[in-house]
Design a protein around this motif. Structure first.
Motif, PDB file in Angstrom:
ATOM      1  N   ALA A 117      31.526  42.470  41.005  1.00  0.00           N
ATOM      2  CA  ALA A 117      31.477  42.750  39.573  1.00  0.00           C
ATOM      3  C   ALA A 117      30.825  44.093  39.299  1.00  0.00           C
ATOM      4  CB  ALA A 117      30.702  41.664  38.844  1.00  0.00           C
ATOM      5  N   SER A 118      31.309  44.742  38.267  1.00  0.00           N
ATOM      6  CA  SER A 118      30.638  45.928  37.748  1.00  0.00           C
ATOM      7  C   SER A 118      30.615  45.840  36.231  1.00  0.00           C
ATOM      8  CB  SER A 118      31.350  47.207  38.190  1.00  0.00           C
ATOM      9  OG  SER A 118      32.665  47.253  37.696  1.00  0.00           O
ATOM     10  N   GLY A 119      29.537  46.313  35.662  1.00  0.00           N
ATOM     11  CA  GLY A 119      29.405  46.270  34.216  1.00  0.00           C
ATOM     12  C   GLY A 119      28.834  44.963  33.692  1.00  0.00           C
ATOM     13  N   PHE A 120      28.685  43.970  34.543  1.00  0.00           N
ATOM     14  CA  PHE A 120      28.030  42.732  34.141  1.00  0.00           C
ATOM     15  C   PHE A 120      27.512  42.012  35.393  1.00  0.00           C
ATOM     16  CE2 PHE A 120      31.165  39.283  35.054  1.00  0.00           C
ATOM     17  CZ  PHE A 120      32.241  40.060  35.446  1.00  0.00           C
ATOM     18  N   THR A 121      26.720  40.980  35.159  1.00  0.00           N
ATOM     19  CA  THR A 121      26.059  40.282  36.257  1.00  0.00           C
ATOM     20  C   THR A 121      26.741  38.956  36.502  1.00  0.00           C
ATOM     21  OG1 THR A 121      23.960  41.322  35.655  1.00  0.00           O
ATOM     22  CG2 THR A 121      23.871  39.397  37.084  1.00  0.00           C
ATOM     23  N   LEU A 122      27.234  38.781  37.723  1.00  0.00           N
ATOM     24  CA  LEU A 122      27.977  37.572  38.061  1.00  0.00           C
ATOM     25  C   LEU A 122      27.124  36.312  38.048  1.00  0.00           C
ATOM     26  CD1 LEU A 122      30.440  38.351  40.996  1.00  0.00           C
ATOM     27  CD2 LEU A 122      30.964  37.857  38.604  1.00  0.00           C
ATOM     28  N   ARG A 123      25.824  36.469  38.231  1.00  0.00           N
ATOM     29  CA  ARG A 123      24.978  35.296  38.436  1.00  0.00           C
ATOM     30  C   ARG A 123      24.969  34.344  37.241  1.00  0.00           C
ATOM     31  NH1 ARG A 123      19.488  37.724  39.878  1.00  0.00           N
ATOM     32  NH2 ARG A 123      19.006  35.549  40.277  1.00  0.00           N
ATOM     33  N   TYR A 124      25.416  34.821  36.083  1.00  0.00           N
ATOM     34  CA  TYR A 124      25.393  33.980  34.892  1.00  0.00           C
ATOM     35  C   TYR A 124      26.715  33.249  34.664  1.00  0.00           C
ATOM     36  CZ  TYR A 124      21.241  36.758  34.015  1.00  0.00           C
ATOM     37  OH  TYR A 124      20.028  37.368  34.138  1.00  0.00           O
ATOM     38  N   TYR A 125      27.653  33.391  35.610  1.00  0.00           N
ATOM     39  CA  TYR A 125      28.981  32.829  35.422  1.00  0.00           C
ATOM     40  C   TYR A 125      29.391  31.975  36.611  1.00  0.00           C
ATOM     41  CZ  TYR A 125      29.116  36.365  31.819  1.00  0.00           C
ATOM     42  OH  TYR A 125      28.823  37.125  30.730  1.00  0.00           O
ATOM     43  N   ALA A 126      30.147  30.931  36.302  1.00  0.00           N
ATOM     44  CA  ALA A 126      30.894  30.265  37.355  1.00  0.00           C
ATOM     45  C   ALA A 126      32.035  31.196  37.755  1.00  0.00           C
ATOM     46  CB  ALA A 126      31.435  28.931  36.869  1.00  0.00           C
ATOM     47  N   ILE A 127      32.376  31.188  39.031  1.00  0.00           N
ATOM     48  CA  ILE A 127      33.423  32.079  39.528  1.00  0.00           C
ATOM     49  C   ILE A 127      34.524  31.267  40.175  1.00  0.00           C
ATOM     50  CG2 ILE A 127      33.983  34.042  41.005  1.00  0.00           C
ATOM     51  CD1 ILE A 127      32.036  34.695  38.739  1.00  0.00           C
ATOM     52  N   GLY A 128      35.718  31.494  39.709  1.00  0.00           N
ATOM     53  CA  GLY A 128      36.869  30.807  40.267  1.00  0.00           C
ATOM     54  C   GLY A 128      37.771  31.749  41.047  1.00  0.00           C
ATOM     55  N   TRP A 129      38.434  31.195  42.034  1.00  0.00           N
ATOM     56  CA  TRP A 129      39.505  31.906  42.750  1.00  0.00           C
ATOM     57  C   TRP A 129      40.829  31.247  42.397  1.00  0.00           C
ATOM     58  CZ3 TRP A 129      39.430  36.408  45.325  1.00  0.00           C
ATOM     59  CH2 TRP A 129      38.197  36.892  45.772  1.00  0.00           C
ATOM     60  N   PHE A 130      41.809  32.076  42.141  1.00  0.00           N
ATOM     61  CA  PHE A 130      43.140  31.633  41.795  1.00  0.00           C
ATOM     62  C   PHE A 130      44.139  32.367  42.690  1.00  0.00           C
ATOM     63  CE2 PHE A 130      42.168  29.611  37.665  1.00  0.00           C
ATOM     64  CZ  PHE A 130      40.882  30.087  37.462  1.00  0.00           C
ATOM     65  N   ARG A 131      45.337  31.850  42.743  1.00  0.00           N
ATOM     66  CA  ARG A 131      46.387  32.573  43.467  1.00  0.00           C
ATOM     67  C   ARG A 131      47.719  32.356  42.781  1.00  0.00           C
ATOM     68  NH1 ARG A 131      46.683  29.141  49.176  1.00  0.00           N
ATOM     69  NH2 ARG A 131      47.691  27.251  48.315  1.00  0.00           N
ATOM     70  N   GLN A 132      48.598  33.318  42.978  1.00  0.00           N
ATOM     71  CA  GLN A 132      49.935  33.223  42.424  1.00  0.00           C
ATOM     72  C   GLN A 132      50.924  33.709  43.462  1.00  0.00           C
ATOM     73  OE1 GLN A 132      50.549  35.199  38.630  1.00  0.00           O
ATOM     74  NE2 GLN A 132      52.281  33.860  38.182  1.00  0.00           N
TER      75      GLN A 132
END
Length: 120
Positions: A24-39
């Motif tokens: 991440a840039s411009g914000f802090t990932l630690r405050y968010y759940a993070i998902g992985w997706f694929r298509q």
């Protein structure tokens, strides 16, 4: 500017491994759940894994369970997806997304995607 940048994709033989990163840039990932997706070509985007804000819990789609592992390093503002025992059907563009509060939360930010191709 808020950005998520995936990296680590590429061409790998069946049975091989890759580790994807989501930085991440411009914000802090630690405050968010993070998902992985694929298509995959001709298919809808599917969620394959998510890690909670604290990192204490995660979930996986049946198609990747036991082969993929999600983890986060808040000090590096990065989330990883370790992919083992890759199969041709894992070929897709992989995206990460920051989700508000929990793994079912609204998506705040998508990454641009990284291509994973599993082929001999």
């Amino acid at each position: 500017q808020l950005q998520l940048v995936e990296s680590g994709g590429g061409l790998v033989q069946p049975g091989g491994s890759l580790r994807l990163s989501c930085a991440a840039s411009g914000f802090t990932l630690r405050y968010y759940a993070i998902g992985w997706f694929r298509q995959a070509p001709g298919k809808e985007r599917e969620g394959i894994s998510c890690v909670s804000v604290s990192g204490s819990s995660s979930n996986y789609a049946d198609s990747v369970k036991g082969r993929f592992t999600i983890s986060r390093d808040n000090a590096k503002n990065t989330v990883y997806l370790q992919m083992n025992s890759l199969k041709p059907e894992d070929t897709a563009v992989y995206y990460c997304a920051a989700r508000n509060y929990h793994c079912s939360g609204d998506v705040k930010q998508w990454g641009q995607g990284t291509q994973v191709t599993v082929s001999s």
